[in-house]
Scaffold this motif. Structure first.
Motif, mmCIF file in Angstrom:
data_model
loop_
_atom_site.group_PDB
_atom_site.id
_atom_site.type_symbol
_atom_site.label_atom_id
_atom_site.label_comp_id
_atom_site.label_asym_id
_atom_site.label_seq_id
_atom_site.Cartn_x
_atom_site.Cartn_y
_atom_site.Cartn_z
ATOM 1 N N PHE A 12 0.831 -1.192 0.000
ATOM 2 C CA PHE A 12 0.000 0.000 0.000
ATOM 3 C C PHE A 12 0.867 1.244 0.000
ATOM 4 N N MET A 51 -4.400 7.239 5.374
ATOM 5 C CA MET A 51 -4.670 6.028 4.587
ATOM 6 C C MET A 51 -3.646 4.960 4.979
ATOM 7 N N GLY A 54 -4.838 3.515 8.135
ATOM 8 C CA GLY A 54 -5.944 2.586 7.920
ATOM 9 C C GLY A 54 -5.465 1.229 7.425
ATOM 10 N N ALA A 55 -4.541 1.242 6.456
ATOM 11 C CA ALA A 55 -4.032 -0.031 5.931
ATOM 12 C C ALA A 55 -3.204 -0.737 6.998
ATOM 13 N N SER A 192 -13.878 -8.636 20.092
ATOM 14 C CA SER A 192 -13.577 -7.438 19.300
ATOM 15 C C SER A 192 -12.393 -6.693 19.908
ATOM 16 N N ARG A 193 -11.701 -5.923 19.046
ATOM 17 C CA ARG A 193 -10.528 -5.168 19.485
ATOM 18 C C ARG A 193 -10.697 -3.714 19.099
ATOM 19 N N ALA C 41 -21.067 -9.220 12.183
ATOM 20 C CA ALA C 41 -20.193 -8.880 13.324
ATOM 21 C C ALA C 41 -18.753 -9.292 13.091
ATOM 22 N N ASP C 42 -18.532 -10.368 12.344
ATOM 23 C CA ASP C 42 -17.160 -10.837 12.160
ATOM 24 C C ASP C 42 -16.453 -10.153 10.998
ATOM 25 N N ARG C 43 -17.117 -9.241 10.333
ATOM 26 C CA ARG C 43 -16.417 -8.542 9.241
ATOM 27 C C ARG C 43 -16.774 -7.064 9.163
ATOM 28 N N VAL C 44 -17.142 -6.510 10.303
ATOM 29 C CA VAL C 44 -17.422 -5.080 10.318
ATOM 30 C C VAL C 44 -16.306 -4.385 11.091
ATOM 31 N N ILE C 45 -15.980 -3.180 10.674
ATOM 32 C CA ILE C 45 -14.969 -2.416 11.393
ATOM 33 C C ILE C 45 -15.426 -0.963 11.448
ATOM 34 N N ILE C 62 -17.422 -4.375 18.375
ATOM 35 C CA ILE C 62 -16.865 -4.724 17.061
ATOM 36 C C ILE C 62 -15.455 -4.132 16.998
ATOM 37 N N ASP C 63 -14.673 -4.509 16.001
ATOM 38 C CA ASP C 63 -13.346 -3.917 15.841
ATOM 39 C C ASP C 63 -13.498 -2.426 15.529
ATOM 40 N N THR C 77 -10.575 4.545 4.037
ATOM 41 C CA THR C 77 -10.059 4.198 2.706
ATOM 42 C C THR C 77 -8.941 3.171 2.814
ATOM 43 N N GLY C 78 -7.983 3.451 3.714
ATOM 44 C CA GLY C 78 -6.862 2.528 3.899
ATOM 45 C C GLY C 78 -7.344 1.141 4.299
ATOM 46 N N ILE C 79 -8.323 1.096 5.195
ATOM 47 C CA ILE C 79 -8.839 -0.193 5.679
ATOM 48 C C ILE C 79 -9.536 -0.950 4.545
ATOM 49 N N ARG C 81 -9.381 -0.586 1.303
ATOM 50 C CA ARG C 81 -8.510 -1.018 0.213
ATOM 51 C C ARG C 81 -7.652 -2.207 0.634
ATOM 52 N N SER C 82 -7.338 -2.259 1.940
ATOM 53 C CA SER C 82 -6.494 -3.356 2.409
ATOM 54 C C SER C 82 -7.297 -4.647 2.524
ATOM 55 N N VAL C 83 -8.505 -4.561 3.065
ATOM 56 C CA VAL C 83 -9.348 -5.760 3.215
ATOM 57 C C VAL C 83 -10.731 -5.448 2.632
ATOM 58 N N LEU C 86 -14.233 -6.285 4.199
ATOM 59 C CA LEU C 86 -14.748 -5.681 5.434
ATOM 60 C C LEU C 86 -15.889 -4.706 5.137
#
Lengths: 345, 177, 259
Positions: A12, A51, A54-55, A192-193, C41-45, C62-63, C77-79, C81-83, C86
């Motif tokens: 990234f 960003m 976030g990644a 959850s974290r 719940a297992d794929r929300v952030i 949740i995370d 955006t970073g999250i 694009r990475s996964v 989610l």
């Protein structure tokens, strides 16, 4: 550098154009997607560092790059990365300053980089390459250290290293990335974290900050890097980093040919700074000359390290002028004659 | 032995790529090389220059202090950089555009009508390669073969441009005895 | 006996720190109900903002990652694009989204990031103590506009959602209010529509603006706050669907009549 980052497992890249480091973003825009990664040209330096955050919070290797004025904007996010203990790699190709300055080779961001840079009690690991090859090598190191300590790492290069080209040997692509049991990727099969830097409870905040400090002490104990050149019998030690060190090395080489006992000490990690090593050098040598492309920043660290145990002379060029090895040799040589030859008589 | 070669001209004359081709060829010959480009604020027009360092050992500074060779592709560059050359050095001038050569007695002036030759070949864009061919012939910095390989690599994505560029390189090479 | 109402499964058993009459807790509760109902719940952030809702992780099981003021869309955006799998909820306030983070808001929309932004608009800076927000109405008093907002002095209220709705990268934008039971039910529907955009793979950003009460800084009772919301604020910021560019949901609803 960009290719080295991809080979280090970085997937990234988020950036914003600023000279002299646009080649990184341009390369990433073409090759990051080929490697299955993501490139985004963000709307600002500020957005790009978040960003990255976030990644990074999802466990991915992410980076950004910029030059001095852009790095100032990123400092907010770098502070958050440090507070939330998230790894990231930030390349700063320093230019002249303050303000817009110019795009020449300058080292004026030493203080900003080594003192944390943004708000709060934190440090970023700072690596200063002296050649394009070392920039490539330190890129891999930067990602490893960032993950190992969960801390932002800055590669502090300057306009000269940023713009010049040299042949390089690229490393093999990294095959296995470290497991990150702290990453947020949805609470699947686990509680959850959260990742935060706001800690209103003063005792907990203090606890968190002491924890960060313990980590910084550990980094200081384990990760100091430096290069020593012809120091064994040196009567005068030149201390310089980055491209200044490269020029200083040429100067030292010339002076050795003339029989002057001079050597070069080049810190590669600017934080953690090799204080102890410099103090040890003072046991053998009482004359130090600090040469920087600024008005005297690393100079303070050298003086702290020596704590008065040796004489320190400073030569600096703060505007982007790159003296030649000959110029620097003249400065070192005249200092040598004033202090050492005279004493000998 | 460290040799510094400095290239200067208008932006758009291929000054930067000239330096790059030379540095690349020297790298392929196993030399230590540095390449440092410099641009004005303009993208076209304005001035462009770059420095190539070629050596058998590690190069301390990529900046040219007193270069052995200076290539001036236009009149302003010839004037501006005539005093930069080290004593005993050489200045290569694009004599089609540089009508007033420097008046220094301690350097050798090599006149190559690079723009003129390129125009004859109906390929003004290859001016830089004509000059580069001449430079390498005179100085022996690298072999013509390595330079040709360097050009082929650089144009590997646009293969049809290779023959005309190699032709220009050879014309420059043949221009000087 | 049948249980017809209970605490949402993903709302942590903790007392909210929000003031009496504040809209945050309602929105938190509805979001967690939806996480359960949509089984994500297992794929929300969640991306929590700087502001009153910064402690969202104390309530939502949740995370969650905290973001700096205004930077939520960039972090999201970073999250995403990475996964990409989610479901990303980016929770922001008015100062956050429409002042310090204007650039991030607009550009995440222009890139068509597949995230849901929940925009809590109460026309004031809550956590910092009632300063003027970009959405503070004309004439409304704030600690930094003690004489009431005068456009000649403090500028006009900014309706950023309507601006964002013009950007093609926004697939769905709706403004709702939590001042009445009806409004609350509509809010939940809107939030569900917003979340479904990601589940259906709609190619863009979903924006749900929730007009919310801040009795403390409005210096009103909770009841008066609801009334003021109905009679004044929701007249200036009209409650409606601002844009609907969804392709998949519309096709589903059109029951075979697709051209």
């Amino acid at each position: 550098m960009a290719e080295a980052a991809i080979r280090a497992g970085c997937r990234f890249y988020f950036g914003y154009p600023i000279t002299p480091q646009n080649e990184v973003a341009e390369y990433m825009s073409e090759h990051m997607p080929e490697a299955g990664g993501t490139f985004i040209q963000a709307e600002s330096e500020i957005a790009s560092i978040y960003m990255v955050l976030g990644a990074s919070v999802t466990g991915a290797r992410a980076m950004t790059s910029s030059s001095s004025p852009g790095i100032s904007l990123k400092q907010e996010g770098i502070s958050f990365l440090a507070g939330q203990e998230l790894p990231a790699v930030i390349l700063n190709v320093m230019r002249g300053g303050p303000g817009l300055g110019n795009i020449a080779g300058c080292q004026g961001d030493y203080f900003q980089a080594t003192r944390g840079g943004g708000h709060g009690d934190y440090k970023t690991i700072v690596l200063a390459p002296g050649s394009v090859q070392e920039l490539v090598d330190l890129t891999g190191v930067a990602f490893e250290l960032a993950d190992k300590y969960r801390n932002p790492v800055m590669i502090l290069a300057d306009g000269l290293i940023g713009q010049m080209r040299e042949p390089v040997v690229l490393p093999e692509p990294v095959k296995h990335l470290p497991e990150k049991d702290w990453a947020l990727r949805g609470a699947k099969g686990r509680p959850s974290r959260f990742s935060r830097s706001l800690i209103l409870n003063v005792r907990r905040m203090e606890e968190h900050n002491w924890k960060l400090q313990r980590k910084f002490r550990e980094i200081e104990a384990n990760e100091i890097r430096f290069e020593q050149y012809l120091l064994e019998d040196a009567k005068l030690v030149v201390v310089a980093f980055g491209s200044a060190a490269r020029v200083a090395k040429g100067a030292v080489k010339r002076l050795r040919k003339e029989g002057l006992k001079v050597g070069l000490f080049r810190p590669i990690t600017l934080w953690p700074f090799p204080h102890k090593k410099i103090r040890e050098l003072a046991n053998e040598c009482s004359e130090f000359l600090v040469y920087e492309l600024n008005a005297g920043q690393m100079l303070e660290d050298v003086k702290l390290a020596l704590s008065g145990s040796a004489e320190v002379f400073f030569y600096g060029r703060p505007g982007g002028v790159i003296p030649t090895p000959m110029d620097v040799a003249k400065i070192i040589g005249s200092r040598y004659y004033q202090r050492i030859k005279r004493k000998a008589k | 032995m460290l040799i510094k070669c400095f290239f200067a001209g208008f932006g758009g004359q291929g000054v930067l790529s000239m330096g790059y081709f030379l540095a690349y060829a020297a790298m392929k010959e196993g030399k230590e090389v540095t390449y440092l480009p410099a641009y004005g604020a303009e993208v076209r027009g304005g001035t462009a220059h770059c420095t190539v360092g070629i050596s058998d050992e590690e190069i301390a500074s990529p900046v040219a202090s007193e270069p052995e060779y200076v290539v001036a592709m236009n009149q302003p560059s010839a004037k501006k950089f005539q005093n930069a050359i080290c004593s005993g050095g050489m200045m290569f001038i694009n004599s089609t555009l540089v009508t007033e050569p420097p008046q220094r007695g301690d350097i050798e002036i090599v006149e190559v009508p690079a723009s003129g030759i390129a125009e004859e070949m109906k390929n003004i864009q290859a001016t830089n390669l004509v000059m580069l061919g001449a430079l390498v012939k005179k100085t022996g910095l690298v072999s013509l073969k390595s330079l040709e390989l360097s050009v082929e690599d650089a144009f590997s994505a646009k293969k049809k441009l290779i023959p005309v560029n190699l032709g220009a390189l050879r014309r420059g090479w043949e221009y000087l005895d | 006996m049948k249980k017809i109402y209970g605490r949402p499964k993903y709302l942590k058993p903790r007392k909210f720190h929000y003031c009496a009459g504040c809209g945050h807790s309602l929105v938190h509760k509805m979001l967690m109900e939806l996480v359960d109902e949509l089984d994500i719940a297992d794929r929300v952030i969640g991306v929590a903002p700087a502001g009153c809702a910064v402690l969202a992780y104390d309530y939502m099981d949740i995370d969650i990652v905290e973001s700096a003021h205004g930077r939520g869309p960039a972090v999201a955006t970073g999250i995403k694009r990475s996964v990409p799998n989610l479901v990303v909820i980016n929770y922001q306030g008015d100062g956050d989204l429409a002042a310090i983070g204007t650039a991030e808001s607009i550009h995440a929309a222009s890139r068509g990031e597949q995230i849901m932004t929940v925009f809590i608009n109460n026309g004031i800076y809550g956590m910092t103590g009632g300063q003027m927000a970009p959405t503070t109405l004309e004439g409304m008093r704030a600690t930094t506009a003690p004489k009431g907002r005068d456009p000649r002095r403090e500028g006009y209220p900014l309706d950023l959602s309507s601006l964002l709705a013009q950007i093609p990268g926004v697939v769905y934008a709706e403004r709702v209010s939590v001042s009445t039971p009806r409004g609350i039910r509509q809010t939940k529907k809107a939030l569900e529509a917003g979340l479904r955009c990601q589940l259906d793979g709609e190619p863009g950003l979903a924006l749900i603006e929730v007009l919310s009460m801040c009795p403390t800084n409005w210096k009103m009772s909770p009841l008066d706050s609801c009334k003021w919301m109905d009679e004044v604020m929701s007249k200036k910021f009209q409650v409606k669907v601002l844009v609907d560019r969804r392709t998949k949901a519309i096709k589903k609803a059109a029951s075979g009549n697709v051209d």
